[in-house]
Design an enzyme around this catalytic site. Structure first.
Site: not given
Lengths: 361, 92
Positions: A148-151, A348
């Site tokens: 998700g956004c952390v990638a 995160m």
């Protein structure tokens, strides 16, 4: 385990970051107008929903498809087929752009890390790029789905890990996120309505080179740290349903940031002999206004420390994993960084988890 | 407790279970934030669910004096009474 210091001669370099947005722009008011009829099927107080869309402080989004094309995308197959087509096209644009900025060609690339959470493909997108761009036949490929956004930050950190083992190599971190193609139009839940106001489409590609690669220059990835928050699986993610990806989104994200990020950042920086005051350039994922406010509050940042993240949120929305790479690219191009300056990337994502990446110019 | 107030409490229980993944009991004296652990998103989901069910509008100002399930149910009853549409026309 990362124990590199700022002087570490094995630290890889970030050479360039290509970014691209799809061509179909819709302002937040245009999107609200498009959603209004849909919302009215279930909801009574439409003004409340409009306020939810406006409160995320996004001015508009660039969409993978023309806005009028979305109602016809009903099944998961229709959405995902569109995703494969558009994600491949947009990824090709950013890879070409990033390689050109770095003065490299596709044959120079040894490893591609492809990250996404908005569609699935086998062969994965970087394999399709190999056919378009003619990467070498011995190209290593690591598709990463689900962070998700952390990638964006985590992919960059994993590429840097790889380049420590292969210091003459070149790696790409390609992120393609077409959040609009995951939208479940029939899901009229409040989390989905908020997500439909916040998330946008975009792609980015970072070029990283190992410490011994010829002509390597740019800020170095000095160290990284992953943080996992136990028992927080329902904070963010997908419920995979027959029609695709149904968003799981909790309002607890900003509080999690407030509760943990200061300790996480201070602990990580201490391993490098650094303090928060040593960081000159903050590269924060544009999670949303409350997430950015939580970063500012918990880390006691100056009011303009996250200015690039705020601007990106306003201009294009939350691009999931691509967002932090957009902010990184703008930092590389706009900031007059001096040799020795430190920067910290933070993102995160589902898990719930965080990734921090320490940069040194 | 009046019939409509009981209906509102029942709807709060339904929203908590179906939309907020709340597995515990919901009693009128329960504090929305402390006992039901509702965050800002949870409170919004609850407000929207009640607005839809009872065809009313709840505002930020309305929320000022609301602390418990019972406070919220009473507020909804007052809103229903003050709207032109009688509650018998309510549809889910």
């Amino acid at each position: 385990m990362h124990s590199a210091s700022g002087q570490d001669s094995s630290a890889p370099f970030i050479r360039s970051v290509g970014r691209a947005l799809p061509p179909h722009y819709a302002s937040q008011e245009q999107l609200i107008a498009a959603f209004r009829e849909l919302w009215a099927r279930r909801h009574f107080n439409l003004e409340r929903l409009e306020d939810l869309h406006r409160n995320v402080q996004v001015g508009g989004r660039y969409l993978a498809m023309p806005i009028e094309a979305y109602p016809a995308l009903v099944t998961f197959q229709q959405r995902n087929d569109a995703w494969i087509r558009e994600a491949t096209a947009l990824s090709e644009v950013v890879v070409r752009q990033a390689l050109e900025q770095a003065g490299l060609v596709p044959a120079d690339v040894d490893h591609v890390f492809f990250v996404t959470v908005t569609g699935i493909a086998t062969p994965s997108i970087e394999a399709r790029l190999a056919n378009r761009l003619r990467f070498r036949e011995d190209l290593k490929r690591t598709p990463i789905f689900g962070l998700g956004c952390v990638a964006g930050a985590a992919g960059l950190a994993r590429a840097a890990d790889y380049l420590r083992a292969f210091p003459t190599h070149t790696a790409l971190v390609v992120s393609a996120e077409l959040c609009s193609l995951t939208l479940q139009r029939e899901d009229l839940s409040i989390p989905n309505i908020i997500a439909s106001g916040l998330f946008g489409d975009g792609a980015a590609c970072a070029v990283l080179r190992g410490a011994n690669a010829p002509g390597a220059k740019g800020p170095r990835v000095v160290a990284s740290r992953s943080v996992f928050y136990p028992d927080s699986e329902r904070i963010m993610g997908w419920d995979v349903v027959d029609s695709g990806f149904k968003v799981v989104l909790s309002a607890k994200v900003p509080q999690l940031v407030k509760d943990h990020i200061q300790g996480n950042v201070d602990g990580f920086l201490a391993t490098q002999g650094l303090k928060r005051g040593d960081i000159r350039h903050w590269v924060a994922h544009t999670g949303g206004p409350k997430v950015l406010e939580s970063f500012e509050e918990a880390l006691e940042l100056d009011k303009d420390a996250l200015a690039r993240s705020w601007a990106s949120l306003r201009e294009v929305g939350n691009l999931s994993s691509a967002s932090v790479l957009f902010v990184l690219g703008e930092t590389l191009e706009q900031v007059a960084a001096k040799p020795g300056d430190y920067g910290l990337m933070m993102a995160m994502g589902p898990g719930f988890c965080a990734e921090m990446v320490l940069l040194r110019w | 407790m009046a019939e409509l107030e009981l209906e509102v409490v029942a709807e709060i229980r339904r929203i908590a279970a179906d939309e907020l993944e709340w597995k515990g009991v919901v009693e009128p004296q329960h504090d929305l934030v402390r006992d039901l652990q509702l965050d800002s998103l949870g409170l919004t989901v609850l407000a929207v669910g009640l607005e839809n069910r009872f065809r009313i509008r709840l505002s930020e100002e309305d929320a000022q004096g609301v602390r418990t399930v019972s406070d919220l149910a009473k507020l909804v009853v007052r809103r229903v009474a003050s709207t032109a549409r009688p509650p018998t026309e309510v549809r889910s």
